[in-house]
Design an enzyme around this catalytic site. Structure first.
Site, mmCIF file in Angstrom:
data_model
loop_
_atom_site.group_PDB
_atom_site.id
_atom_site.type_symbol
_atom_site.label_atom_id
_atom_site.label_comp_id
_atom_site.label_asym_id
_atom_site.label_seq_id
_atom_site.Cartn_x
_atom_site.Cartn_y
_atom_site.Cartn_z
ATOM 1 N N VAL A 158 1.070 -1.096 0.152
ATOM 2 C CA VAL A 158 -0.043 -0.030 -0.154
ATOM 3 C C VAL A 158 1.056 1.372 0.017
ATOM 4 O O VAL A 158 2.126 1.077 0.464
ATOM 5 C CB VAL A 158 -1.018 -0.071 1.120
ATOM 6 C CG1 VAL A 158 -1.915 -1.199 1.060
ATOM 7 C CG2 VAL A 158 -0.191 -0.088 2.404
ATOM 8 N N SER A 159 0.210 2.295 -0.215
ATOM 9 C CA SER A 159 0.919 3.386 -0.529
ATOM 10 C C SER A 159 1.356 4.419 0.618
ATOM 11 O O SER A 159 2.389 4.910 0.857
ATOM 12 C CB SER A 159 0.467 4.451 -1.493
ATOM 13 O OG SER A 159 0.619 3.748 -2.906
ATOM 14 N N THR A 160 0.459 4.462 1.692
ATOM 15 C CA THR A 160 0.503 5.069 2.741
ATOM 16 C C THR A 160 0.310 4.299 3.951
ATOM 17 O O THR A 160 -0.305 3.132 4.011
ATOM 18 C CB THR A 160 -0.465 6.357 2.754
ATOM 19 O OG1 THR A 160 -1.883 5.816 2.651
ATOM 20 C CG2 THR A 160 -0.322 7.192 1.267
ATOM 21 N N GLN A 191 -3.663 3.427 4.709
ATOM 22 C CA GLN A 191 -4.337 2.559 4.002
ATOM 23 C C GLN A 191 -3.942 1.074 4.609
ATOM 24 O O GLN A 191 -2.710 0.686 5.489
ATOM 25 C CB GLN A 191 -3.900 2.310 2.603
ATOM 26 C CG GLN A 191 -4.061 3.537 1.679
ATOM 27 C CD GLN A 191 -3.310 3.219 0.256
ATOM 28 O OE1 GLN A 191 -2.244 2.937 0.318
ATOM 29 N NE2 GLN A 191 -4.119 4.094 -0.661
ATOM 30 N N ARG A 198 5.349 0.883 -10.797
ATOM 31 C CA ARG A 198 4.576 2.279 -10.925
ATOM 32 C C ARG A 198 4.583 2.491 -12.732
ATOM 33 O O ARG A 198 3.658 2.916 -13.197
ATOM 34 C CB ARG A 198 5.035 3.452 -10.713
ATOM 35 C CG ARG A 198 4.943 3.556 -9.221
ATOM 36 C CD ARG A 198 3.465 3.972 -9.033
ATOM 37 N NE ARG A 198 3.228 4.405 -7.575
ATOM 38 C CZ ARG A 198 1.966 4.151 -7.224
ATOM 39 N NH1 ARG A 198 1.008 3.532 -7.883
ATOM 40 N NH2 ARG A 198 1.683 4.229 -5.816
#
Length: 189
Positions: free
Chosen positions: A10-12, A15, A70
């Site tokens: 997850v990015s953060t 999350q 990405r």
């Protein structure tokens, strides 16, 4: 068939990984590695560890393709390095769900993605060359800035030729390596 090794990201910190972890467990992953980090330019220890654990015949399993990388170029590079090690990739959901490099149709899809990535690289190269050419036409300097000005180079050359200073002392005074000074003087001739 080897071991299925899962990777979730997850990015953060806000999350959570629950949905991905559940899907990876249901897919039979024996080990699951995790990261909470943006995919752009960050070190992903979980991914590095997952790949390091893989041996020929194993399959790296991800929930969605965007959890792995990405850009298409990053993904192709990663998948190619997995293939070179004899490790497959399986994507469980999303647009990349048709990718399972352990199966012929998955390898075919990957092959098409690789062709698209190569095309994208060529387009980027062409645009870069065209941009550099246009910048040169406008008189812009291309490349890394010079460490020494023309005045510094002329002065250094004069001091060396007169025998008053050594290259080493001048380079130290100018804050550059001796090789940099030598190339600058040679290029000024």
């Amino acid at each position: 068939m080897g071991t299925s090794i899962g990777y979730a990201r997850v990015s953060t910190e806000e999350q959570n990984l629950d949905l991905q972890l559940t899907a990876l467990r249901e897919a039979g992953c024996e080990r699951i590695f995790r990261d909470k980090a943006s995919g752009a330019g960050t070190k992903r220890k979980g991914l590095t560890d997952a790949i390091a654990l893989c041996i020929p015949g194993d399959v790296l399993v991800v929930w969605k393709l965007d959890r792995l990388g990405r850009s298409l170029l990053d993904l192709i590079g990663l998948i190619e390095s997995l293939n070179a090690c004899g490790v497959g990739l399986r994507v469980l959901a999303g647009h990349g769900a048709m990718i399972d490099t352990t199966r012929p149709e998955g390898r075919m899809i990957f092959g098409m993605l690789a062709v698209l990535a190569e095309f994208e690289r060529e387009l980027i190269r062409e645009r870069t060359k065209a941009g550099m050419h246009a910048a040169k036409q406008r008189g812009a300097a291309i490349g890394r800035p010079r460490k020494l000005s023309q005045t510094q180079i002329r002065r250094a050359k004069s001091l060396i030729e007169s025998g008053r200073q050594t290259r080493e002392r001048i380079a130290a005074r100018l804050g550059v390596h001796v090789g940099t000074l030598r190339r600058a003087i040679a290029g000024a001739n």
